[in-house]
Design a protein around this motif. Structure first.
Motif, short mmCIF file in Angstrom:
data_model
loop_
_atom_site.label_atom_id
_atom_site.label_comp_id
_atom_site.label_asym_id
_atom_site.label_seq_id
_atom_site.Cartn_x
_atom_site.Cartn_y
_atom_site.Cartn_z
N GLU A 204 0.82 -1.20 0.00
CA GLU A 204 0.00 0.00 0.00
C GLU A 204 0.86 1.26 0.00
O GLU A 204 2.05 1.23 0.30
CB GLU A 204 -0.92 0.01 1.23
CG GLU A 204 -1.74 -1.25 1.40
CD GLU A 204 -2.70 -1.49 0.26
OE1 GLU A 204 -3.16 -0.49 -0.35
OE2 GLU A 204 -3.00 -2.65 -0.06
N ARG A 205 0.21 2.41 -0.29
CA ARG A 205 0.92 3.68 -0.27
C ARG A 205 0.74 4.38 1.08
O ARG A 205 1.39 5.40 1.35
CB ARG A 205 0.42 4.58 -1.38
CG ARG A 205 1.25 5.86 -1.49
CD ARG A 205 0.74 6.81 -2.55
NE ARG A 205 1.44 8.10 -2.47
CZ ARG A 205 1.23 9.10 -3.29
NH1 ARG A 205 0.34 8.98 -4.26
NH2 ARG A 205 1.88 10.24 -3.14
N ALA A 206 -0.13 3.88 1.93
CA ALA A 206 -0.46 4.53 3.19
C ALA A 206 0.80 4.82 4.02
O ALA A 206 1.74 4.03 4.03
CB ALA A 206 -1.42 3.65 4.00
N THR A 207 0.79 5.98 4.69
CA THR A 207 1.91 6.31 5.57
C THR A 207 1.95 5.35 6.75
O THR A 207 0.91 4.85 7.22
CB THR A 207 1.79 7.75 6.09
OG1 THR A 207 0.51 7.92 6.69
CG2 THR A 207 1.96 8.75 4.97
N VAL B 41 7.40 7.00 5.54
CA VAL B 41 7.44 6.19 6.76
C VAL B 41 8.15 7.02 7.83
O VAL B 41 9.25 7.51 7.60
CB VAL B 41 8.20 4.86 6.53
CG1 VAL B 41 8.24 4.05 7.82
CG2 VAL B 41 7.56 4.06 5.41
N ALA B 42 7.48 7.23 8.95
CA ALA B 42 8.07 8.01 10.05
C ALA B 42 8.32 7.10 11.24
O ALA B 42 7.76 6.01 11.34
CB ALA B 42 7.14 9.16 10.44
N ALA B 43 9.19 7.56 12.14
CA ALA B 43 9.52 6.74 13.31
C ALA B 43 9.84 7.64 14.50
O ALA B 43 10.27 8.78 14.35
CB ALA B 43 10.71 5.83 13.02
N VAL C 210 -1.56 6.41 9.92
CA VAL C 210 -2.53 5.60 9.19
C VAL C 210 -2.35 4.13 9.56
O VAL C 210 -3.31 3.41 9.85
CB VAL C 210 -2.36 5.79 7.67
CG1 VAL C 210 -3.33 4.89 6.90
CG2 VAL C 210 -2.58 7.25 7.29
N VAL C 211 -1.10 3.69 9.58
CA VAL C 211 -0.76 2.35 10.07
C VAL C 211 0.38 2.52 11.08
O VAL C 211 1.37 3.17 10.78
CB VAL C 211 -0.30 1.42 8.93
CG1 VAL C 211 0.11 0.06 9.49
CG2 VAL C 211 -1.39 1.26 7.89
N GLN C 212 0.21 1.95 12.25
CA GLN C 212 1.27 2.04 13.26
C GLN C 212 1.87 0.65 13.48
O GLN C 212 1.15 -0.33 13.67
CB GLN C 212 0.74 2.57 14.59
CG GLN C 212 1.85 2.77 15.62
CD GLN C 212 1.36 3.42 16.92
OE1 GLN C 212 1.49 2.82 18.00
NE2 GLN C 212 0.79 4.62 16.82
N LEU C 213 3.19 0.60 13.46
CA LEU C 213 3.92 -0.64 13.76
C LEU C 213 4.66 -0.45 15.08
O LEU C 213 5.50 0.42 15.20
CB LEU C 213 4.92 -0.96 12.64
CG LEU C 213 4.35 -1.28 11.26
CD1 LEU C 213 5.48 -1.58 10.28
CD2 LEU C 213 3.38 -2.45 11.32
N GLN C 214 4.33 -1.26 16.06
CA GLN C 214 4.98 -1.23 17.36
C GLN C 214 6.11 -2.26 17.36
O GLN C 214 5.87 -3.45 17.16
CB GLN C 214 3.98 -1.56 18.47
CG GLN C 214 2.99 -0.46 18.78
CD GLN C 214 3.55 0.59 19.73
OE1 GLN C 214 4.63 0.42 20.29
NE2 GLN C 214 2.81 1.68 19.90
N LEU C 215 7.35 -1.79 17.57
CA LEU C 215 8.48 -2.72 17.60
C LEU C 215 8.72 -3.18 19.03
O LEU C 215 8.92 -2.35 19.93
CB LEU C 215 9.74 -2.05 17.05
CG LEU C 215 9.65 -1.46 15.64
CD1 LEU C 215 11.05 -1.20 15.11
CD2 LEU C 215 8.89 -2.38 14.71
#
Length: 451
Positions: A164-167, A281-283, A307-312
């Motif tokens: 996807e293109r979503a951030t 992609v931000a962090a 829009v989508v959050q990835l928790q590491l």
């Protein structure tokens, strides 16, 4: 002084310029070859080992851009520097998108040429290392090591989100591998053939960050002696990774929001809108909600990024992966771990996460020499006996030190203090050792009263 074995091919249809380039390259310590046109250059490249191509843009027949395009079909990573005239910045951008390592504008100084060459050759070395790392070391397509449930879940999310293109907003403690995850998203996406451009918002001075992101026109401000391509424009068609986004000045965040909403960018000193096709992609290593509350992150920008959050997951929450990671890092140096050392690594809390593990094993491998890594090669706070760790854990539970914020603060204080002692109070060296920006180090010194 560069090694004489490196061979650079200068391509230019003007005999005087070819001669000048040959002399300049030899003065810089390189073996110099020359070609009067693109066809001749291709023949030389087919016959000899060429380490870098330095080509003029305008030549009869096949021009510099066409030569670059032809080379990229066969020599994907051969460094290529384009020489262009003033006012041809659009062509320079096109060359960069086709895979040029850099461009220089005529007339140029010998020092400018040397810097461009050294930079291009350094990029080639990194590409070769990354290719080897990806093809021979990493266990799966995402490049993320770990078989724990948390890592399986993360890998699955990456595979679902990547097309996807979503951030995407990546949230994780320092050292958990946020940039590696961003690269995995890029490599698993349809954009993988385009550029992955990373910007550390904390490492660039606030007054320079806007120009770094959006670019500037010549004369836009004092010191803007030539036009600059911004990272957004450079990443068009690919992925732009904004690390430590909460360290970006709040006034610049509003401009970033506008770019994300409208998919256009304006260089400083220009009112011309440049259309973009960029996946952002931000962090951050902060709690983003807390950062919003503290005024470190605009709320509207947070919602636009999230829009989508990835928790590491921190390493202490996936202890089953410690052994795999330890073997991987030790293997990079042709080393192996003793069972005693492995047990010590399994019991440590790892406040610096995977980055800390890698650094500690690099140090241990040096100390161990040709022998397996033993417990005594590890730092004292890691090589302590299991009974001591158990006692500390029980004590921590009694004093509420299982609180993640309190424990993290204590660990950060200890690591900062150790780094300053090691570097004899030198803040720049300490920040480099801690792998954070000097500005972040000063903020933490003030926060913890360690100045």
């Amino acid at each position: 002084m560069p090694t004489p074995q490196l061979t650079i091919l200068a391509v230019d249809d003007e005999p005087n310029m070819r001669r000048l380039l040959e002399i300049s390259l030899r003065q810089a310590g390189y073996r110099a070859l020359s070609a009067g046109n693109s066809r001749e250059a291709l023949e030389i490249i087919q016959q000899q080992q060429i380490d870098l191509v330095l080509s003029d843009l305008h030549m009869p027949g096949m021009n510099g851009l066409q030569l670059l395009g032809t080379l990229r079909k066969v020599h994907e990573h051969l460094p290529f520097i384009m020489v262009t005239a003033q006012g041809e910045i659009k062509t320079a951008v096109e060359a960069m998108k086709l895979g040029a390592s850099d461009y220089i504008l005529r007339p140029f100084e010998l020092e400018t040429l040397e810097v461009a060459i050294e930079k291009a050759l350094a990029i080639k070395r990194m590409q070769q290392e990354n290719t080897f790392f990806r093809e021979t070391q990493l266990p799966d397509v995402t490049g993320l090591i770990g078989n724990s449930p948390a890592m399986h879940s993360l890998k699955q999310m990456i595979q679902q989100v990547a097309p996807e293109r979503a951030t995407v907003f990546i949230v994780g403690e320092t050292g958990t591998g946020k940039e590696l995850v961003a690269k995995a998203l890029h490599e698993a996406s349809p954009r993988k053939s385009a550029l992955f451009v990373a910007v550390n918002c904390a490492a660039i001075p606030a007054e320079m960050l806007e120009s770094e992101l959006f670019g500037h026109e010549k004369g836009a401000f004092t010191g803007a002696i030539k036009e600059r391509i911004g990272k957004f424009e450079l990443a068009s068609g690919g992925t732009l990774f904004l690390d430590e986004i909460t360290e970006m000045p709040i006034q610049l965040q509003s401009k970033l929001l506008r770019v994300l909403q409208e998919n256009v960018v304006e260089k400083l000193g220009s009112n011309r809108q440049i259309p973009l096709d960029v996946r952002v992609v931000a962090a951050t290593n902060r709690d983003p909600i807390q950062a919003v509350q503290e005024g470190k992150l605009r709320e509207d920008l947070y919602y636009r990024l999230n829009v989508v959050q990835l928790q590491l997951p921190p390493l202490r929450e996936r202890r089953d992966d410690i052994g795999l990671l330890a073997d991987f890092f030790a293997g990079k140096r042709q080393q192996r771990l003793s069972e005693q050392a492995r047990l010590c690594l399994q019991q440590y809390a790892w406040p610096g996460n995977v980055r800390e593990l890698e650094n500690i094993l690099e140090r241990a491998a040096i100390l161990a020499g040709q022998q397996p890594i033993q417990a005594q090669h590890l730092p004292a706070d890691i090589s302590q006996h299991p009974s001591e760790t158990a006692t500390e854990t029980a004590s921590a539970a009694e004093s509420n030190m299982l609180s993640i914020p309190r424990t993290t603060e204590a660990m950060e204080k200890r690591l900062i203090t150790q780094a300053l002692e090691t570097c004899q109070g030198n803040k720049t060296k300490a920040a480099r050792l801690l792998e954070i920006s000097e500005r972040s180090l000063w903020n933490k010194l003030n926060q913890y009263g360690l100045r």
